[in-house]
Scaffold this motif. Sequence first.
Motif, PDB file in Angstrom:
ATOM      1  N   LEU A  51       0.848  -1.198   0.000  1.00 58.76           N
ATOM      2  CA  LEU A  51       0.000   0.000   0.000  1.00 58.76           C
ATOM      3  C   LEU A  51       0.882   1.246   0.000  1.00 58.76           C
ATOM      4  N   ARG A  52       0.616   2.140  -0.952  1.00 56.05           N
ATOM      5  CA  ARG A  52       1.405   3.369  -1.059  1.00 56.05           C
ATOM      6  C   ARG A  52       0.473   4.545  -1.361  1.00 56.05           C
ATOM      7  N   LEU A 101      -2.504   5.004  -4.386  1.00 58.40           N
ATOM      8  CA  LEU A 101      -3.062   3.773  -4.940  1.00 58.40           C
ATOM      9  C   LEU A 101      -4.566   3.677  -4.679  1.00 58.40           C
ATOM     10  N   SER A 102      -5.240   2.964  -5.571  1.00 56.85           N
ATOM     11  CA  SER A 102      -6.664   2.678  -5.380  1.00 56.85           C
ATOM     12  C   SER A 102      -6.806   1.241  -4.892  1.00 56.85           C
ATOM     13  N   VAL A 109      -2.718   4.756   1.900  1.00 64.30           N
ATOM     14  CA  VAL A 109      -2.773   5.306   0.537  1.00 64.30           C
ATOM     15  C   VAL A 109      -3.107   6.798   0.541  1.00 64.30           C
ATOM     16  N   GLY A 159      -4.984   8.626  -2.471  1.00 64.35           N
ATOM     17  CA  GLY A 159      -5.503   7.360  -2.955  1.00 64.35           C
ATOM     18  C   GLY A 159      -7.007   7.234  -2.791  1.00 64.35           C
ATOM     19  N   ASP A 207      -5.476  -0.704  -8.093  1.00 66.05           N
ATOM     20  CA  ASP A 207      -4.087  -1.155  -7.976  1.00 66.05           C
ATOM     21  C   ASP A 207      -3.950  -2.369  -7.060  1.00 66.05           C
ATOM     22  N   VAL A 208      -4.822  -2.444  -6.050  1.00 64.24           N
ATOM     23  CA  VAL A 208      -4.711  -3.488  -5.029  1.00 64.24           C
ATOM     24  C   VAL A 208      -6.102  -4.032  -4.694  1.00 64.24           C
ATOM     25  N   GLY A 240      -0.794  -5.152 -10.870  1.00 67.23           N
ATOM     26  CA  GLY A 240      -1.478  -4.937  -9.601  1.00 67.23           C
ATOM     27  C   GLY A 240      -1.232  -6.072  -8.613  1.00 67.23           C
TER      28      GLY A 240
END
Length: 248
Positions: free
Chosen positions: A78-79, A82-83, A102, A114, A157-158, A197
């Motif tokens: 997680l950054r 990101l979504s 995020v 995010g 993304d995740v 992803g």
Amino acid sequence: MAWRGPGAAGSGRSLVSLSLRCRCFHAAVALLKRKTGADHQWLERHLKDPFVKATKQQNYRCRSAFKLLEIDDKLHILRPGLSVLDCGAAPGAWSQVAVERVNALGTDPTVPTGFVLGIDLLRISPLDGAVFLSETDITDPSTLRTIHSLLPAEKVDVILSDMAPNATGIKELDHQKLISLCLGLLNLSQSLLKPKGTLLCKFWDGQDSRLLQGRLKEQFQDVRTVKPQASRKDSAESYYLARLYKGK
């Protein structure tokens, strides 16, 4: 709340808080004394669980938050910017972690903001920084359209999954039901997950675990098994972390 002494400002609130904590502690002890066998062992373990204590101290909705925190601290999934799609989100502890990691609230203006979307069959209480689809079945075809309508981009993304079926008490049946949920989520990834992803999904160890692992390896470049310390040692629970999705 810090103890400030009988003469300090706000001491009345401190005394009330202390009194409430004492009553809660004594009530838990009394309940513990009334329990026997497995109930007694579970409650005693629960009262001593350091993650339960930390959950209250850090205002997370349940102890499972520390599973995701540990995984993310080690593996950085997680950054900011990101979504994230959080499946099986109730009561919302993983979404709390995702919102923080995020920067979904935009509290840090120096990094990207995010997005977090959580979904569950159960009701999820509102959470600042997250969008929730409560009482919603992710396996329903119409749900996919709803998810797409809420995302800031077409895909995420995740994908996080702490989903689990209602336990029947039959270990092998429960294992198979959870693997089926994970395989269904993997199929949905084709429509929801960006190339490169990440998918993190819970599974219970059993004969079909290898099947799920093999399917993940077909679609992701890096697949590993993770068992965070917050997962109890006697639990069959583990997680597959699949990264670098090969999808188009």
